[in-house]
Design a protein around this motif. Structure first.
Motif, PDB file in Angstrom:
ATOM      1  N   ARG A 174     -13.442  46.538 134.957  1.00 54.16           N
ATOM      2  CA  ARG A 174     -13.361  46.403 136.414  1.00 54.16           C
ATOM      3  C   ARG A 174     -13.945  45.071 136.879  1.00 54.16           C
ATOM      4  N   PRO A 175     -13.342  44.472 137.892  1.00 55.61           N
ATOM      5  CA  PRO A 175     -12.112  44.874 138.578  1.00 55.61           C
ATOM      6  C   PRO A 175     -10.892  44.551 137.711  1.00 55.61           C
ATOM      7  N   ALA A 176     -10.137  45.574 137.365  1.00 53.17           N
ATOM      8  CA  ALA A 176      -9.006  45.444 136.452  1.00 53.17           C
ATOM      9  C   ALA A 176      -7.998  44.432 136.983  1.00 53.17           C
ATOM     10  N   GLY A 177      -7.543  43.546 136.108  1.00 52.93           N
ATOM     11  CA  GLY A 177      -6.543  42.557 136.471  1.00 52.93           C
ATOM     12  C   GLY A 177      -7.074  41.332 137.158  1.00 52.93           C
ATOM     13  N   ALA A 178      -8.374  41.286 137.437  1.00 53.75           N
ATOM     14  CA  ALA A 178      -8.948  40.131 138.127  1.00 53.75           C
ATOM     15  C   ALA A 178      -9.102  38.968 137.158  1.00 53.75           C
ATOM     16  N   PRO A 179      -8.770  37.748 137.578  1.00 58.20           N
ATOM     17  CA  PRO A 179      -8.934  36.585 136.690  1.00 58.20           C
ATOM     18  C   PRO A 179     -10.400  36.315 136.396  1.00 58.20           C
ATOM     19  N   VAL A 180     -10.664  35.747 135.221  1.00 64.29           N
ATOM     20  CA  VAL A 180     -12.033  35.429 134.797  1.00 64.29           C
ATOM     21  C   VAL A 180     -12.079  33.964 134.398  1.00 64.29           C
ATOM     22  N   GLU A 181     -13.119  33.264 134.816  1.00 65.58           N
ATOM     23  CA  GLU A 181     -13.302  31.869 134.443  1.00 65.58           C
ATOM     24  C   GLU A 181     -14.795  31.573 134.371  1.00 65.58           C
ATOM     25  N   GLY A 182     -15.113  30.376 133.911  1.00 63.45           N
ATOM     26  CA  GLY A 182     -16.518  29.960 133.869  1.00 63.45           C
ATOM     27  C   GLY A 182     -17.392  30.843 133.016  1.00 63.45           C
ATOM     28  N   VAL A 183     -16.898  31.269 131.854  1.00 68.75           N
ATOM     29  CA  VAL A 183     -17.681  32.128 130.969  1.00 68.75           C
ATOM     30  C   VAL A 183     -18.707  31.278 130.227  1.00 68.75           C
ATOM     31  N   VAL A 184     -19.978  31.586 130.408  1.00 67.55           N
ATOM     32  CA  VAL A 184     -21.056  30.828 129.788  1.00 67.55           C
ATOM     33  C   VAL A 184     -22.016  31.797 129.112  1.00 67.55           C
ATOM     34  N   ILE A 185     -22.230  31.609 127.827  1.00 69.94           N
ATOM     35  CA  ILE A 185     -23.125  32.479 127.065  1.00 69.94           C
ATOM     36  C   ILE A 185     -24.539  31.913 127.109  1.00 69.94           C
ATOM     37  N   GLY A 186     -25.481  32.771 127.459  1.00 69.98           N
ATOM     38  CA  GLY A 186     -26.873  32.354 127.509  1.00 69.98           C
ATOM     39  C   GLY A 186     -27.664  32.744 126.278  1.00 69.98           C
ATOM     40  N   ALA A 187     -27.241  33.799 125.580  1.00 71.88           N
ATOM     41  CA  ALA A 187     -27.960  34.248 124.393  1.00 71.88           C
ATOM     42  C   ALA A 187     -27.026  35.069 123.519  1.00 71.88           C
ATOM     43  N   MET A 188     -27.214  34.948 122.217  1.00 74.59           N
ATOM     44  CA  MET A 188     -26.459  35.757 121.268  1.00 74.59           C
ATOM     45  C   MET A 188     -27.366  36.082 120.088  1.00 74.59           C
ATOM     46  N   ARG A 189     -27.508  37.368 119.799  1.00 71.26           N
ATOM     47  CA  ARG A 189     -28.370  37.812 118.719  1.00 71.26           C
ATOM     48  C   ARG A 189     -27.582  38.689 117.749  1.00 71.26           C
ATOM     49  N   VAL A 190     -27.898  38.571 116.471  1.00 72.83           N
ATOM     50  CA  VAL A 190     -27.294  39.421 115.447  1.00 72.83           C
ATOM     51  C   VAL A 190     -28.201  40.636 115.293  1.00 72.83           C
ATOM     52  N   VAL A 191     -27.746  41.788 115.773  1.00 66.88           N
ATOM     53  CA  VAL A 191     -28.586  42.986 115.760  1.00 66.88           C
ATOM     54  C   VAL A 191     -28.275  43.907 114.591  1.00 66.88           C
ATOM     55  N   ASP A 192     -27.197  43.629 113.853  1.00 66.33           N
ATOM     56  CA  ASP A 192     -26.893  44.452 112.683  1.00 66.33           C
ATOM     57  C   ASP A 192     -26.017  43.648 111.730  1.00 66.33           C
ATOM     58  N   LEU A 193     -26.235  43.834 110.440  1.00 63.40           N
ATOM     59  CA  LEU A 193     -25.431  43.185 109.415  1.00 63.40           C
ATOM     60  C   LEU A 193     -25.333  44.116 108.225  1.00 63.40           C
ATOM     61  N   SER A 194     -24.119  44.426 107.804  1.00 59.67           N
ATOM     62  CA  SER A 194     -23.918  45.281 106.634  1.00 59.67           C
ATOM     63  C   SER A 194     -22.971  44.591 105.672  1.00 59.67           C
ATOM     64  N   LEU A 195     -23.427  44.455 104.432  1.00 57.99           N
ATOM     65  CA  LEU A 195     -22.603  43.918 103.364  1.00 57.99           C
ATOM     66  C   LEU A 195     -21.948  45.085 102.632  1.00 57.99           C
ATOM     67  N   PRO A 196     -20.936  44.819 101.827  1.00 55.42           N
ATOM     68  CA  PRO A 196     -20.250  45.919 101.131  1.00 55.42           C
ATOM     69  C   PRO A 196     -21.219  46.788 100.341  1.00 55.42           C
ATOM     70  N   ALA A 197     -20.841  48.019 100.147  1.00 51.38           N
ATOM     71  CA  ALA A 197     -21.682  48.985  99.450  1.00 51.38           C
ATOM     72  C   ALA A 197     -22.067  48.466  98.078  1.00 51.38           C
ATOM     73  N   ALA A 198     -23.271  48.882  97.647  1.00 53.06           N
ATOM     74  CA  ALA A 198     -23.813  48.528  96.333  1.00 53.06           C
ATOM     75  C   ALA A 198     -24.227  47.071  96.242  1.00 53.06           C
ATOM     76  N   ALA A 199     -24.419  46.421  97.420  1.00 53.93           N
ATOM     77  CA  ALA A 199     -24.927  45.046  97.398  1.00 53.93           C
ATOM     78  C   ALA A 199     -26.386  45.061  96.994  1.00 53.93           C
ATOM     79  N   VAL A 200     -26.744  44.218  96.065  1.00 54.50           N
ATOM     80  CA  VAL A 200     -28.125  44.141  95.605  1.00 54.50           C
ATOM     81  C   VAL A 200     -28.536  42.690  95.600  1.00 54.50           C
ATOM     82  N   ALA A 201     -29.831  42.465  95.544  1.00 51.34           N
ATOM     83  CA  ALA A 201     -30.342  41.093  95.512  1.00 51.34           C
ATOM     84  C   ALA A 201     -31.097  40.875  94.207  1.00 51.34           C
TER      85      ALA A 201
END
Length: 519
Positions: free
Chosen positions: A174-201
């Motif tokens: 919402r509002p559905a169909g309304a144009p969007v512009e001026g998209v500016v990202i202020g922060a981005m965090r990686v809150v989860d990360l999963s590697l394929p099963a049986a990944a070991v270090a």
């Protein structure tokens, strides 16, 4: 002419009224402090780059002054209440000695936030993976997706990168169909990360994977993104602050595309403009290119917060997090030693000089509402972010004035190295006079132009992985040696070289607030 008599308030009415006003002020005032810095930082949520305005201590002293004046005017009420409060406070301290440390005006305790996941682990599966390039990809996809949400054809063209569920969510926002512009990202965090099963270090830190026969092994991650965007048009246009969680997947066998392809949202297999022939199959190469088979695909979008509000630039917010413990990456020492081994010229002193140069140029450009002097020293992504706020100040007839700004300390806290980029994050401490004024009249609407204000932030510098040599501190083009002058696209006006991508020297790519940084 009859002289109008001044209005007098009866003392019996004035005392309760002032007491009620005082209590209301304290409650509302401290509630406002708790709600300050929306979006993870005053520079992002609507304040100045360095955190304008006075801190919580100023409010405390103001409250005390008002209360003293109240006690002088109405001692029969103020003095008994003061005695009762002091007695109750002393009894509380004796009963709870461990809580005494909280009775101060410093920042609240650091938020209990999980450390941001280290995407560098993905390089064990994909040697071409670059954290810097992935962040560029994620920022660009986020902006393109929102700008396309009112256009069904534009959304469909993003099918290799947005699942049907993600596209449906965006189209119905919402509002559905309304144009969007001026998209500016202020922060981005990686809150989860999963590697394929049986990944070991195993020894040496490499990550091994064991593929399962039943399904395609995939990497999954979740990003928490905070952004501002303009939605609608004409009289219905509004500015939104939004916090979202995006969940992405990519096949473990997929390989990162070349840096030049980042931000070109074509078929991730053949590079042609994508047109769906059914089932997510590209009309040119015939491959099914959806669901993360060849590149990252957003599987789900969750809105965590959404507010309609213009950039709030005239309010004074407290500085938070300056006294929080510094967050160091656990692999810092080893990665820093490796960089110094490969390039002995990147000494701590040389990096500090480059950082100070960027700091000085950026603060001066910010105050002048003209980023041109700082353009050679900031990445394209950060330039767009800063330009958004410069435009917001100009639209409201304001200017954030930074005077006498100086960096007082800097500590290296994180290093990332890959085949394409080296990235260094510093926590910097600075101080100076920070205020916001009306351009037309010079009236101060936030901050204090006569008192220094201390703050700290996390700044990230990036440089091409193959670049060597001491960081430059002179104002000449690193490619042709001419006096440094670049256009807003970041190209030298003399030789045309792009100097803002880190191909020649360290450039600032990210500024994060100390009360939201998580490593």
């Amino acid at each position: 002419m009859r002289r109008r008599r001044p209005v007098r308030i009866h003392r019996r009415l004035a005392a309760p009224a002032l007491l009620a006003a005082f209590v209301t002020f304290v409650v509302v005032g401290f509630a406002a402090l708790a709600a300050a810095r929306p979006g993870g930082g005053e520079s992002y949520g609507g304040g100045s780059s360095g955190g304008s305005g006075g801190g919580g201590g100023e409010l405390v002293f103001f409250v005390l002054r008002v209360w003293i004046q109240f006690c002088i005017a109405y001692p029969q009420i103020g003095i008994p209440i003061t005695v009762v409060v002091l007695v109750a406070w002393l009894r509380f301290r004796r009963a709870h000695p461990s809580s005494n440390e909280h009775w101060d005006t410093r920042s609240a305790a650091p938020p209990q936030r999980a450390a941001s996941r280290d995407l560098d682990r993905i390089r064990a599966l994909d040697p071409e993976f670059s954290v810097v390039l992935f962040e560029d990809f994620a920022y660009a996809l986020y902006a393109r997706a929102h700008e396309s949400r009112s256009d069904p054809a534009a959304l469909a063209a993003l099918a290799p990168y947005l699942s049907a569920a993600a596209r449906g969510h965006l189209a119905s926002r919402r509002p559905a169909g309304a144009p969007v512009e001026g998209v500016v990202i202020g922060a981005m965090r990686v809150v989860d990360l999963s590697l394929p099963a049986a990944a070991v270090a195993p020894q040496g830190g490499a990550v091994a994977t064991v593929a399962t026969a039943a399904v395609r092994p995939q990497i999954g991650l979740a990003l928490e993104i905070e952004a501002n965007m303009t939605v609608g048009s004409g009289a219905a246009q509004t500015t939104q602050y939004v916090r979202e969680r995006w969940r992405l997947v990519r096949d473990a066998a997929a390989r990162s595309r070349p840096p030049a392809s980042v931000g070109a949202f074509h078929c991730p297999h053949c590079g042609a403009p994508f047109a769906d022939t059914g089932g997510g199959r590209c009309q040119y190469c015939g491959e099914v290119v959806t669901d993360g088979r060849f590149d990252w695909s957003v599987q789900a979008i969750e809105v965590l917060a959404l507010e309609e509000r213009p950039p709030a630039l005239a309010g004074t917010q407290p500085e938070r997090g300056t006294d929080f413990p510094t967050v160091f990456h656990p692999a810092l020492a080893a990665r820093r030693a490796a960089l110094l081994h490969d390039d002995p010229a990147t000494t701590d002193a040389a990096l500090a000089e480059r950082l100070r140069l960027v700091y000085d140029r950026l603060n001066a450009a910010w105050t002048g509402l003209d980023l041109a002097p700082a353009r050679p020293y900031v990445s394209d992504r950060l330039f767009e972010y800063l330009q958004y706020w410069i435009s917001a100040y100009e639209a409201q007839g304001l200017r954030n004035v930074l005077a006498g700004m100086r960096m007082t300390d800097a500590k290296l806290v994180k290093a990332i190295r890959d085949r394409h980029y080296d990235s260094l994050t510093f926590r910097i401490w600075g101080t100076g006079r920070d205020s916001t004024v009306r351009q037309a009249t010079g009236e101060v609407v936030a901050g204090d132009p006569k008192a220094d204000r201390a703050y700290s932030e996390y700044w990230t510098l990036i440089r091409g992985a193959g670049v060597r040599g001491a960081p430059r501190t002179d104002a000449t083009c690193p490619n042709c040696g001419a006096p440094l002058a670049v256009n807003m696209a970041g190209h030298c006006e003399h030789c045309g070289a792009l100097v803002t991508r880190g191909d020649f020297d360290w450039v600032l790519s990210k500024i994060e607030q100390d009360d939201s940084y998580s490593g």
